[in-house]
Write an enzyme that holds these catalytic residues in place. Structure first.
Site, short mmCIF file in Angstrom:
data_model
loop_
_atom_site.label_atom_id
_atom_site.label_comp_id
_atom_site.label_asym_id
_atom_site.label_seq_id
_atom_site.Cartn_x
_atom_site.Cartn_y
_atom_site.Cartn_z
N MET A 36 -6.23 -12.70 -6.72
CA MET A 36 -6.94 -12.09 -5.59
C MET A 36 -8.37 -12.62 -5.53
O MET A 36 -9.03 -12.74 -6.57
CB MET A 36 -6.96 -10.58 -5.77
CG MET A 36 -5.57 -9.99 -5.91
SD MET A 36 -5.64 -8.22 -6.13
CE MET A 36 -3.93 -7.88 -6.47
N GLY A 141 -3.22 -6.00 -2.68
CA GLY A 141 -4.56 -5.75 -3.23
C GLY A 141 -4.56 -4.89 -4.46
O GLY A 141 -5.37 -5.08 -5.37
N PHE A 142 -3.61 -3.93 -4.52
CA PHE A 142 -3.62 -3.01 -5.64
C PHE A 142 -2.21 -2.62 -6.04
O PHE A 142 -1.33 -2.49 -5.17
CB PHE A 142 -4.42 -1.73 -5.30
CG PHE A 142 -5.85 -2.01 -4.97
CD1 PHE A 142 -6.23 -2.27 -3.65
CD2 PHE A 142 -6.81 -2.07 -5.97
CE1 PHE A 142 -7.55 -2.57 -3.34
CE2 PHE A 142 -8.14 -2.36 -5.67
CZ PHE A 142 -8.51 -2.62 -4.34
N GLY A 144 0.50 0.14 -7.97
CA GLY A 144 0.62 1.60 -8.01
C GLY A 144 0.69 2.30 -6.66
O GLY A 144 0.50 3.51 -6.56
N ASP A 170 7.50 -7.08 -3.43
CA ASP A 170 6.34 -6.87 -4.29
C ASP A 170 5.58 -5.62 -3.86
O ASP A 170 5.02 -5.56 -2.78
CB ASP A 170 5.42 -8.10 -4.17
CG ASP A 170 4.22 -8.03 -5.06
OD1 ASP A 170 3.47 -9.03 -5.11
OD2 ASP A 170 3.99 -6.99 -5.70
N GLY A 171 5.67 -4.61 -4.77
CA GLY A 171 4.86 -3.42 -4.51
C GLY A 171 5.68 -2.16 -4.43
O GLY A 171 6.46 -1.99 -3.50
N GLY A 172 5.49 -1.29 -5.43
CA GLY A 172 6.15 0.03 -5.39
C GLY A 172 7.62 0.01 -5.74
O GLY A 172 8.34 0.97 -5.49
N GLY A 192 5.22 -3.90 -11.38
CA GLY A 192 4.05 -3.76 -12.26
C GLY A 192 4.10 -2.40 -12.94
O GLY A 192 4.49 -2.27 -14.10
C1 DX5 Z 1 -0.34 -5.83 -4.70
C2 DX5 Z 1 0.23 -6.31 -5.99
C3 DX5 Z 1 1.17 -5.25 -6.53
C4 DX5 Z 1 1.67 -5.52 -7.91
C5 DX5 Z 1 2.88 -4.69 -8.24
O1 DX5 Z 1 -1.15 -6.79 -4.17
O2 DX5 Z 1 0.93 -7.52 -5.78
O3 DX5 Z 1 2.20 -5.13 -5.61
O4 DX5 Z 1 2.02 -6.84 -8.01
O5 DX5 Z 1 2.61 -3.39 -7.90
P1 DX5 Z 1 3.38 -2.12 -8.54
O6 DX5 Z 1 2.51 -1.64 -9.66
O7 DX5 Z 1 3.48 -1.16 -7.41
O8 DX5 Z 1 4.72 -2.60 -9.02
ZN ZN Z 2 2.12 -9.97 -6.04
#
Ligand code: DX5
Ligand code: ZN
Length: 211
Positions: A36, A141-142, A144, A170-172, A192
């Protein structure tokens, strides 16, 4: 089979070697590195030397580098030193066919990613120039954040139009939404929080691999 790509964004960075060893021992062979730049997303994370260090320490591990950057074209060759795949965003201003071509020139897989608000129609003309499409199931960006279920329609649409490359989300992602992700066509699950907070990681990874 769904492959899990743990995202080190959620790892204990002060013990990163052990955190990577942990997911490798649990059967993961892909590691997701969220890069990022503080402009494309309001967060800063890792650089190319960091990715290369991980590659030196874990040469067998496929590093899946997700460039959440405004100008990734300036860094492709430096990240390519350690990457298996480099994903750039469809929303950048650079000429995407040129960027994808440069990734290919480096002998690295070519990924393109869509933010939640960006439709699949924006990249249909690029699909023959990619090896992977990364569907953001949260705002980038984040870690969680909560999973955006409506993004599954993008996976379904890509499969419907005959996309044969890898589909990644990717994400959640969690054990709860992965079955439906698989149904929608998912190949690679970026995880993550769900991985690095798991109390029974080996079991979870085996369960996911058996989906
Ligand atoms: C967002 C990130 C998240 C991370 C995984 O920019 O790319 O999506 O990799 O996130 P979680 O912790 O939700 O699995
Ligand atoms: Zn990612």
């Amino acid at each position: 089979m769904i492959r899990v790509a743990p995202s080190i964004l959620a790892a204990d960075l002060l013990h990163l070697y052990d955190e990577i060893q942990k997911v490798v021992s649990a059967g993961c062979d892909v590691l997701h590195v969220d890069v990022m730049d503080g402009h494309f997303v309001p967060n800063l994370s890792f650089g190319p030397d960091f990715v290369n260090e991980i590659h030196q320490a874990f040469p067998e591990l496929k590093l899946d580098v997700h460039l959440m950057m405004e100008h990734p074209e300036q860094y492709i060759r430096r990240f390519a030193k350690g990457a298996w795949n480099i994903t750039v965003h469809a929303e950048i201003t650079a000429n995407l066919p040129d960027v994808l071509e440069e990734i290919k020139d480096c002998g690295v897989c070519r990924g393109i990613s869509l933010k939640p608000a960006t439709p699949v129609s924006n990249i249909v003309h690029l699909l023959d120039k990619t090896d992977l499409v990364l569907i953001m199931t949260v705002e980038p960006g984040f870690g969680g954040q909560p999973f955006k279920w409506e993004m599954l329609d993008k996976l379904r649409e890509l499969r419907r139009i005959g996309y044969q490359g890898l589909l990644e989300a990717d994400g959640g992602l969690t054990m709860d939404n992965l079955p439906e992700c698989k149904q929608a066509g998912l190949d690679v699950a970026v995880m993550g929080t769900a991985v690095y907070r798991s109390q029974h990681l080996l079991e979870d990874i085996q369960k996911i691999h058996s989906l």
